[in-house]
Enzyme design. Structure first.
Site, PDB file in Angstrom:
ATOM      1  CB  ALA A   1      -0.923  -0.010   1.214  1.00 14.18           C
TER       2      ALA A   1
ATOM      3  CD  GLN B   1      -1.217   2.271  -6.315  1.00 14.61           C
ATOM      4  OE1 GLN B   1      -0.481   1.461  -6.871  1.00 14.61           O
ATOM      5  NE2 GLN B   1      -1.944   3.157  -6.982  1.00 14.61           N
ATOM      6  CD  GLU B   2      -1.753   6.182  -0.684  1.00 19.30           C
ATOM      7  OE1 GLU B   2      -1.497   7.315  -1.149  1.00 19.30           O
ATOM      8  OE2 GLU B   2      -2.916   5.782  -0.486  1.00 19.30           O
ATOM      9  CB  SER B   3       4.907   7.478  -1.146  1.00 18.42           C
ATOM     10  OG  SER B   3       5.431   6.359  -0.428  1.00 18.42           O
TER      11      SER B   3
ATOM     12  CE1 TYR C   1      -3.984   3.772  -2.962  1.00 18.12           C
ATOM     13  CE2 TYR C   1      -5.519   2.242  -1.940  1.00 18.12           C
ATOM     14  CZ  TYR C   1      -4.460   3.124  -1.843  1.00 18.12           C
ATOM     15  OH  TYR C   1      -3.881   3.368  -0.620  1.00 18.12           O
TER      16      TYR C   1
END
EC number: 4.2.2.n1
Length: 476
Positions: A300, A303-305, A430
Site C-alpha cells: 500500500a 502504491q501511495e508514494s 488502486y
C-alpha cells in the site's frame, strides 16, 4: 540479486502453471473406501502453495470446500513430476487431481473430467523489446514447448491449417524454465495459458503476450476412469451448489482478477525498489503492521508514494503513506515526512478502516474494502455497497463491489447516494495495484528465505567437511 533469484527458483515454486498430457498407464484395482479426500496437485500460486501463512491456491480452496462437503478431512499431496501425478490417479493412490489441468482429447480419453473451473486462452509468448509476431506460419522452428503438453495439442491443431509449421519439444524443462529462457533472450517463443503468463509477468516483466492461438480452453479436475461414478456424482452436486453461491466467481477474482492489468515499466521499477529501497524501511512495516501482513502495508505504501518519504501530491497529501493534514492529526503524526511516523500513522488508519467495516464482510476480504476506503473514503465505499445490494449482488463481496464502484462517477447513480460523486474506478485500480505488488513481494520474500536456507545448509555441509580434515592435521 533478484534477477538471478528468479531464474534459479522460478521452476520450483511455479512449476504447475502449464499442464501436460500423459502416457497410458495400466489401470489398477478398484480404490478402497477412504476416510480422507486425497487430492493430487502441483505447486503453483494459483494452484497450491504451503507457506508461513498456511495453505492457499484456487484448487486448494475448492478442494477444501469439497472435503467439507463430503465431511471428510482433506489431504493435499503435491507432486513435482507430472507423470507420477497422473500415474498416481490411475493407481488409485489419490482420489482427484486438482492442478490447473487443461482439457485435451487425450485426457478426455484416459480420465473422467470434472466440471469446468475456468477458461484460459493459449497465447504465444515472446520477449519485451523484440518485434511482436503477426503470422504464426513465419515462426516455424522458432517455437519451443514442453513435450506432451497442451501446447503441443494447440500447435497440432494449427498445423492442419499451416502444414509447414514446425516446433521444438523439450523433455528436460518445464513451462517456467521456458519463461525464464524467453526473458533472458535465449529462446524466441513459447506457448502458455493466459493465466500462467499473467502470473509470471509479476516476476518476469520481460514476458509479453502475443497472438491468441486457441481460445477458451477449459481447466478441469481429473477423476479416475473407473470406479469413480459415486465421487463424480458428489462432485457435480457440490459444483452446482458452489456455482449458485458464487464461489467460483469469488475465487477467480481472488486469484486472477487483479493480474489482468499488466504494466511492464511499473513492474520492473517495483522489483528494483524491493532490492534497493525497501530494506531501509522494512523494519517499520514489520513493527507497525500488527496482525496485518506487513507486506500488504508495504505494498500500500508503494502504491501511495513509491516508498518516497518526501512524496507530495497536488492535493497536499504527503509522505510514505500520503497522509492528509487532518488524517495525520487523527492518527497522531506530527511530521508527515518522517518515514517511521508516516508508516505508523498509515498502519493505524488502515486498521481503523478495517475495524469500522460491517461484520458481514469476511476477514479475508476486509483489507480490500479498507484499502478502497483509504483511497476514496469509507462513506463512498458504503455508498457503493448499498448500490451493489440494490442491484441484487453481494455488498460484502469485493468481486461485486468493485464492479459497482466505477458507477459512482455517473450522475445516474451517484445522485442516489449519500456522499455523491467519487472516482470509483480509481479506487478499483488502486486496490488491484496493491494486490499485484503484494503478490510480487510475497513471492520474492519467500524465495529470499528459501535461498537463505539453502546457503545456510551449504555452509553447514562445508564446515562438516572441513572439521575432519583439520582434526587429522592436528593429530599429526
Amino acid at each position: 540479486m533478484i534477477k538471478t533469484l528468479f531464474i534459479i527458483l522460478l521452476c520450483g515454486i511455479l512449476s504447475a502453471c502449464q499442464p501436460v498430457d500423459i502416457q497410458d498407464v495400466d489401470i489398477a484395482a478398484p480404490a478402497p473406501k477412504r476416510t480422507v479426500l486425497k487430492v493430487g496437485t502441483l505447486y503453483g500460486p494459483q494452484i497450491y502453495l504451503n507457506s508461513e501463512q498456511g495453505e492457499s491456491g484456487f484448487d486448494f480452496e475448492m478442494a477444501q470446500r469439497f472435503a467439507d462437503y463430503l465431511a471428510v478431512p482433506l489431504e493435499m499431496i503435491p507432486y513435482t513430476n507430472r507423470k507420477q501425478l497422473f500415474a498416481a490417479l490411475k493407481e488409485n493412490k489419490i482420489d482427484i487431481i486438482a492442478a490447473g489441468i487443461a482439457k485435451t482429447p487425450n485426457r478426455s480419453q484416459q480420465f473422467k473430467l470434472g466440471p469446468t473451473l475456468y477458461k484460459v486462452n493459449q497465447v504465444l509468448v515472446y520477449k519485451e523489446g523484440t518485434p511482436e509476431p503477426k503470422d504464426i506460419s513465419t515462426l516455424s522452428g522458432e517455437i519451443t514447448v514442453m513435450a506432451n503438453s497442451s501446447s503441443v495439442n494447440t500447435l497440432t491443431k494449427l498445423q492442419k491449417d499451416y502444414p509447414e509449421l514446425m516446433w521444438n519439444q523439450v523433455n528436460d524443462k518445464d513451462n517456467e524454465e521456458l519463461f525464464a529462457l524467453i526473458a533472458n533472450g535465449e529462446l524466441n517463443y513459447t506457448i502458455s495459458d493466459s493465466n500462467s503468463l499473467l502470473i509470471n509477468q509479476r516476476f518476469l516483466p520481460e514476458l509479453r503476450a502475443g497472438m491468441i492461438l486457441e481460445e477458451k480452453v477449459e481447466v478441469v479436475w481429473l477423476l479416475p476412469p473407473n470406479n469413480s461414478d459415486r465421487l463424480m456424482s458428489k462432485l457435480l452436486a457440490f459444483w452446482h451448489k458452489e456455482r449458485r453461491a458464487g464461489t467460483l466467481e469469488h475465487l477467480n477474482e481472488k486469484y486472477f482478477g487483479h493480474v489482468k492489468r499488466f504494466d511492464y515499466v511499473d513492474t520492473r521499477a517495483f522489483i528494483r525498489a524491493i532490492d534497493n529501497i525497501l530494506p531501509e524501511y522494512r523494519s517499520f512495516f514489520e513493527e507497525y503492521s500488527g496482525e496485518l501482513d506487513w507486506r500488504k502495508l508495504a505494498a500500500a505504501s508503494y502504491q501511495e508514494s513509491h516508498w518516497n518519504p518526501s512524496a507530495r501530491s497536488p492535493t497536499g497529501v504527503r509522505g510514505m503513506m500520503m497522509l492528509t493534514q487532518p488524517t495525520a492529526a487523527y492518527v497522531g503524526v506530527d511530521d508527515r515526512l518522517d518515514a517511521e511516523q508516516s508508516i505508523r500513522g498509515g498502519a493505524f488508519y488502515l486498521k481503523d478502516m478495517m475495524e469500522r467495516l460491517p461484520d458481514t464482510i469476511s476477514e479475508a476480504q476486509r483489507i480490500w474494502f479498507a484499502l478502497a476506503s483509504y483511497n476514496i473514503g469509507l462513506g463512498h465505499v458504503e455508498d457503493a455497497r448499498r448500490l451493489t445490494e440494490s442491484m441484487g449482488m453481494d455488498p460484502s463481496a469485493w468481486r461485486d463491489v468493485k464492479k459497482v464502484l466505477p458507477l459512482l462517477q455517473q450522475s445516474k447513480y451517484y445522485k442516489q447516494t449519500r456522499y455523491g460523486y467519487a472516482r470509483g474506478s480509481e479506487a478499483v485500480h488502486y486496490v488491484d495495484s496493491i494486490r499485484r505488488y503484494y503478490d510480487t513481494l510475497v513471492w520474492i520474500d519467500n524465495q529470499t528465505k528459501t535461498m537463505e536456507i539453502i546457503e545456510e545448509k551449504e555452509q553447514v555441509e562445508v564446515i562438516a567437511e572441513e572439521v575432519p580434515a583439520k582434526s587429522h592435521v592436528s593429530a599429526q
